[in-house]
Design a protein around this motif. Sequence first.
Motif, mmCIF file in Angstrom:
data_model
loop_
_atom_site.group_PDB
_atom_site.id
_atom_site.type_symbol
_atom_site.label_atom_id
_atom_site.label_comp_id
_atom_site.label_asym_id
_atom_site.label_seq_id
_atom_site.Cartn_x
_atom_site.Cartn_y
_atom_site.Cartn_z
ATOM 1 N N ASP A 233 13.762 1.505 7.006
ATOM 2 C CA ASP A 233 13.748 0.494 8.060
ATOM 3 C C ASP A 233 13.128 -0.820 7.588
ATOM 4 O OD1 ASP A 233 14.979 2.134 9.808
ATOM 5 O OD2 ASP A 233 13.175 2.705 10.915
ATOM 6 N N GLY A 234 13.487 -1.263 6.386
ATOM 7 C CA GLY A 234 13.040 -2.579 5.953
ATOM 8 C C GLY A 234 11.856 -2.577 5.010
ATOM 9 N N PHE A 235 11.120 -1.487 4.890
ATOM 10 C CA PHE A 235 10.024 -1.439 3.927
ATOM 11 C C PHE A 235 9.821 -0.006 3.470
ATOM 12 C CE2 PHE A 235 8.009 -0.714 7.985
ATOM 13 C CZ PHE A 235 7.102 0.297 7.726
ATOM 14 N N SER A 236 9.247 0.155 2.289
ATOM 15 C CA SER A 236 9.025 1.485 1.760
ATOM 16 C C SER A 236 7.781 2.088 2.370
ATOM 17 C CB SER A 236 8.879 1.416 0.233
ATOM 18 O OG SER A 236 7.808 0.570 -0.126
ATOM 19 N N VAL A 237 7.785 3.401 2.494
ATOM 20 C CA VAL A 237 6.627 4.094 3.042
ATOM 21 C C VAL A 237 5.864 4.718 1.888
ATOM 22 C CG1 VAL A 237 5.821 5.947 4.528
ATOM 23 C CG2 VAL A 237 7.790 4.581 5.211
ATOM 24 N N PRO A 238 4.699 4.173 1.547
ATOM 25 C CA PRO A 238 3.942 4.724 0.426
ATOM 26 C C PRO A 238 3.393 6.092 0.759
ATOM 27 C CG PRO A 238 2.635 3.066 1.567
ATOM 28 C CD PRO A 238 4.018 3.042 2.174
ATOM 29 N N GLY A 239 3.224 6.907 -0.263
ATOM 30 C CA GLY A 239 2.611 8.211 -0.046
ATOM 31 C C GLY A 239 1.137 8.056 0.235
ATOM 32 N N PRO A 240 0.521 9.079 0.841
ATOM 33 C CA PRO A 240 -0.902 8.998 1.192
ATOM 34 C C PRO A 240 -1.784 9.133 -0.030
ATOM 35 C CG PRO A 240 -0.031 11.157 1.757
ATOM 36 C CD PRO A 240 1.130 10.344 1.273
ATOM 37 N N ALA A 241 -1.854 8.061 -0.825
ATOM 38 C CA ALA A 241 -2.626 8.093 -2.052
ATOM 39 C C ALA A 241 -4.091 8.360 -1.771
ATOM 40 C CB ALA A 241 -2.480 6.758 -2.791
ATOM 41 N N ALA A 242 -4.689 9.137 -2.675
ATOM 42 C CA ALA A 242 -6.099 9.478 -2.512
ATOM 43 C C ALA A 242 -6.937 8.210 -2.523
ATOM 44 C CB ALA A 242 -6.536 10.417 -3.644
ATOM 45 N N GLY A 243 -7.847 8.096 -1.581
ATOM 46 C CA GLY A 243 -8.733 6.949 -1.530
ATOM 47 C C GLY A 243 -8.083 5.697 -0.991
ATOM 48 N N ASP A 244 -6.877 5.789 -0.447
ATOM 49 C CA ASP A 244 -6.183 4.622 0.096
ATOM 50 C C ASP A 244 -5.930 4.849 1.581
ATOM 51 O OD1 ASP A 244 -4.585 2.512 0.790
ATOM 52 O OD2 ASP A 244 -3.282 2.652 -0.963
ATOM 53 N N PRO A 245 -6.853 4.437 2.443
ATOM 54 C CA PRO A 245 -6.699 4.683 3.886
ATOM 55 C C PRO A 245 -5.452 4.043 4.465
ATOM 56 C CG PRO A 245 -8.961 4.036 3.358
ATOM 57 C CD PRO A 245 -8.139 3.793 2.129
ATOM 58 N N LEU A 246 -5.053 2.865 3.955
ATOM 59 C CA LEU A 246 -3.878 2.199 4.505
ATOM 60 C C LEU A 246 -2.609 2.996 4.211
ATOM 61 C CD1 LEU A 246 -2.447 -0.079 5.918
ATOM 62 C CD2 LEU A 246 -2.505 -1.381 3.775
ATOM 63 N N ALA A 247 -2.428 3.414 2.969
ATOM 64 C CA ALA A 247 -1.246 4.193 2.615
ATOM 65 C C ALA A 247 -1.200 5.492 3.409
ATOM 66 C CB ALA A 247 -1.233 4.486 1.117
ATOM 67 N N ALA A 248 -2.365 6.118 3.594
ATOM 68 C CA ALA A 248 -2.422 7.358 4.365
ATOM 69 C C ALA A 248 -2.051 7.113 5.825
ATOM 70 C CB ALA A 248 -3.821 7.968 4.265
#
Length: 210
Positions: free
Chosen positions: A3-18
């Motif tokens: 839907d217009g942007f990629s969904v990053p995986g829940p990288a360890a230590g990355d609250p935004l990606a999670a």
Amino acid sequence: MTDGFSVPGPAAGDPLAASVARLADLADKLGISHDEVFDVDLLSEASGVPADVVRALLDGRPAGETDLQARFLQRFDLLRRTRLKPNGRRYTQQEIADGAGMSRQQAGALINGDRRPTMEHCDAIQRFFKVHAGFLTADDSDALVGALHATEQSLLQDIVGESDPLERLLQDHGVRGIAWRAAQLPTDKHRDKVTEWLDLLLESVRPTDT
């Protein structure tokens, strides 16, 4: 890309990606478009982060970080443009000054960038515009995480429904609060357990075919 942007995986230590991954998963389960739950303009208004920065962060791209003074000015301007009076007009400089307990000269200096804000100034302005603590000062990533959490909480509340008997049970036992705090757990294994538990609860309140 979704839907217009990629969904990053829940990288360890990355609250935004999670947060992004968790909200995307919830939207998929509910059959809601990612464009709806990740509305860039609404997230910008809720977080105070510029729309182009919101899109970059959602896409997992670095967007830089402004200094505290520039961040304050940008978000103060957003508040003045988006938090309007009941008649749809902007608050005047005098009204902001009166509501925040400062002089008109102080308010003008802050608005124009002629004076660096103190924490007292920020707190007073945030209270006047009825936004959460840290709205004017939080890092862009942290501010966006807060807006995503609010969206997630709203979806969870919509799922359960205030009139459902299970809602009272959830409130009595704090299950929603426990699930909410699960986002802060240290590993995916811990979070998956809470997600599995929540899925079972949600399945129990979905209407069945008769």
